[in-house]
Design an enzyme around this catalytic site. Structure first.
Site, mmCIF file in Angstrom:
data_model
loop_
_atom_site.group_PDB
_atom_site.id
_atom_site.type_symbol
_atom_site.label_atom_id
_atom_site.label_comp_id
_atom_site.label_asym_id
_atom_site.label_seq_id
_atom_site.Cartn_x
_atom_site.Cartn_y
_atom_site.Cartn_z
ATOM 1 N N PRO A 96 27.021 62.384 47.551
ATOM 2 C CA PRO A 96 25.601 62.562 48.094
ATOM 3 C C PRO A 96 24.733 63.556 47.263
ATOM 4 O O PRO A 96 23.680 63.688 47.405
ATOM 5 C CB PRO A 96 25.610 63.003 49.328
ATOM 6 C CG PRO A 96 26.907 62.864 49.818
ATOM 7 C CD PRO A 96 27.940 62.655 48.314
ATOM 8 N N ARG A 161 25.405 42.767 37.401
ATOM 9 C CA ARG A 161 23.965 42.010 37.524
ATOM 10 C C ARG A 161 23.342 42.216 36.309
ATOM 11 O O ARG A 161 22.546 41.296 35.790
ATOM 12 C CB ARG A 161 23.003 42.412 38.891
ATOM 13 C CG ARG A 161 23.800 41.836 40.135
ATOM 14 C CD ARG A 161 22.810 42.042 41.278
ATOM 15 N NE ARG A 161 21.557 41.309 41.043
ATOM 16 C CZ ARG A 161 21.330 40.188 41.266
ATOM 17 N NH1 ARG A 161 22.406 39.454 41.784
ATOM 18 N NH2 ARG A 161 20.232 39.426 41.111
ATOM 19 N N ASP A 176 13.391 39.721 39.410
ATOM 20 C CA ASP A 176 14.002 40.342 40.673
ATOM 21 C C ASP A 176 12.829 41.800 41.072
ATOM 22 O O ASP A 176 12.238 42.162 40.122
ATOM 23 C CB ASP A 176 15.315 41.021 40.511
ATOM 24 C CG ASP A 176 16.030 40.254 41.343
ATOM 25 O OD1 ASP A 176 15.786 39.567 42.014
ATOM 26 O OD2 ASP A 176 17.715 40.350 41.041
HETATM 27 C C1 4FM Z 1 30.867 62.334 51.096
HETATM 28 C C2 4FM Z 1 31.594 62.057 48.870
HETATM 29 C C3 4FM Z 1 30.905 63.604 51.103
HETATM 30 C C4 4FM Z 1 31.618 63.250 48.784
HETATM 31 C C5 4FM Z 1 31.284 61.540 50.318
HETATM 32 C C6 4FM Z 1 31.262 64.128 49.879
HETATM 33 C C7 4FM Z 1 27.948 58.937 48.841
HETATM 34 C C8 4FM Z 1 26.620 58.438 48.743
HETATM 35 C C9 4FM Z 1 28.811 59.539 49.873
HETATM 36 C C10 4FM Z 1 31.104 60.116 50.425
HETATM 37 N N1 4FM Z 1 28.564 58.556 47.566
HETATM 38 N N2 4FM Z 1 26.254 58.202 47.758
HETATM 39 N N3 4FM Z 1 25.667 58.773 49.765
HETATM 40 N N4 4FM Z 1 30.321 59.692 49.592
HETATM 41 O O1 4FM Z 1 28.448 59.666 51.029
HETATM 42 O O2 4FM Z 1 27.427 57.786 46.972
HETATM 43 CL CL1 4FM Z 1 31.176 65.930 49.512
#
Ligand code: 4FM
Length: 255
Positions: A96, A161, A176
């Protein structure tokens, strides 16, 4: 099979504690077809195979205390080294905290020969892995999911894609949503009347010039009303700029 060279154009490798999570990707839809054709390759790497202890532990408590667990650097570092077949291979960490994924990033990553994805869980991975090995930190959106696996699936599918031959008609990728930074126009199919609602007259006219213009205009209407933020980044043609001015004028008169 049209990939006569038999060498995949892009190789995807995913480091995960849940390799089975990815099985459906190879069984259904566009991605599966491209995989079976050999246009792309896909491999999971089980992080637990790189542990030494009897418990196969991949995570540990955070230094400094606090809640949650952190992926240990040693197994992860070994897995990354095993996954990268050459130094040019790019490593993508789904988190995230990453840059929010979009069509531009998908197009850029589709130019790489090999991509390694790291799926995190718990509170994340040891920062030294990020500093030493990660080239791209990517997020699929501003929310937290329980693990990076669904995020990796989303990102890998969107990248694939953009690989030549994966989508039957490259034309449909070009047309798209997002390819030109705009949302797509509305689509209709039979019947002509559904629940009392008629298909826009222009689409039945057979006048291809008029239809083309209507679609161009509707792309702008959709984007302006649903995602005005996209219009600021989109590189509009002169025709599109003129259309947009007309649309704004019309909307202003309505209110
Ligand atoms: C959750 C990874 C917490 C690391 C996650 C931590 C996520 C997202 C996600 C799980 N991955 N985009 N949003 N991953 O939540 O890509 Cl610290």
């Amino acid at each position: 099979m049209e990939n006569i060279e038999k060498k995949p154009i892009v190789k995807f490798k995913v480091i995960t504690i849940f390799p089975d999570f990815f099985k459906p990707m190879l069984e259904y839809g566009v991605f599966s077809r491209a995989y079976k054709k050999g246009l792309i390759s896909f491999e999971t790497i089980d992080l637990r195979d790189f542990t030494n202890d009897n418990y196969k532990s991949v995570d540990d408590e955070p230094y400094g205390g606090g809640s949650g667990m952190v992926f240990k650097p040693v197994p992860l570092g070994k897995a990354i080294k095993k996954a990268k077949s050459k130094k040019e291979t790019k490593v993508v960490y789904l988190t995230p905290s990453g840059r929010v994924f979009n069509s531009d990033i998908a197009k850029e990553l589709a130019k790489e020969e090999e991509l390694v994805f790291i799926c995190g869980r718990y509170e994340g991975i040891d920062q030294r892995i990020v500093d030493l090995y990660v080239d791209y930190e990517v997020s699929i959106g501003d929310y937290v999911i329980s693990g990076g696996e669904p995020a990796a699936m989303v990102v890998i599918d969107a990248i694939a894609r953009h690989v030549e031959g994966v989508v039957k008609e490259m034309e449909s990728v070009v047309k798209d949503s997002f390819y030109d930074g705009l949302l797509d126009y509305p689509h209709y199919t039979r019947p002509e009347t559904y629940n009392g609602r008629k298909v826009p007259e222009v689409l039945l006219s057979g006048d291809h010039k008029r239809i083309e213009l209507w679609r161009e205009k509707m792309k702008l209407v959709e984007t302006l009303t649903k995602r005005p933020d996209l219009l600021e980044k989109a590189k509009l043609t002169q025709t599109q700029k003129k259309l947009l001015t007309e649309i704004k004028e019309q909307l202003r008169k309505l209110t």
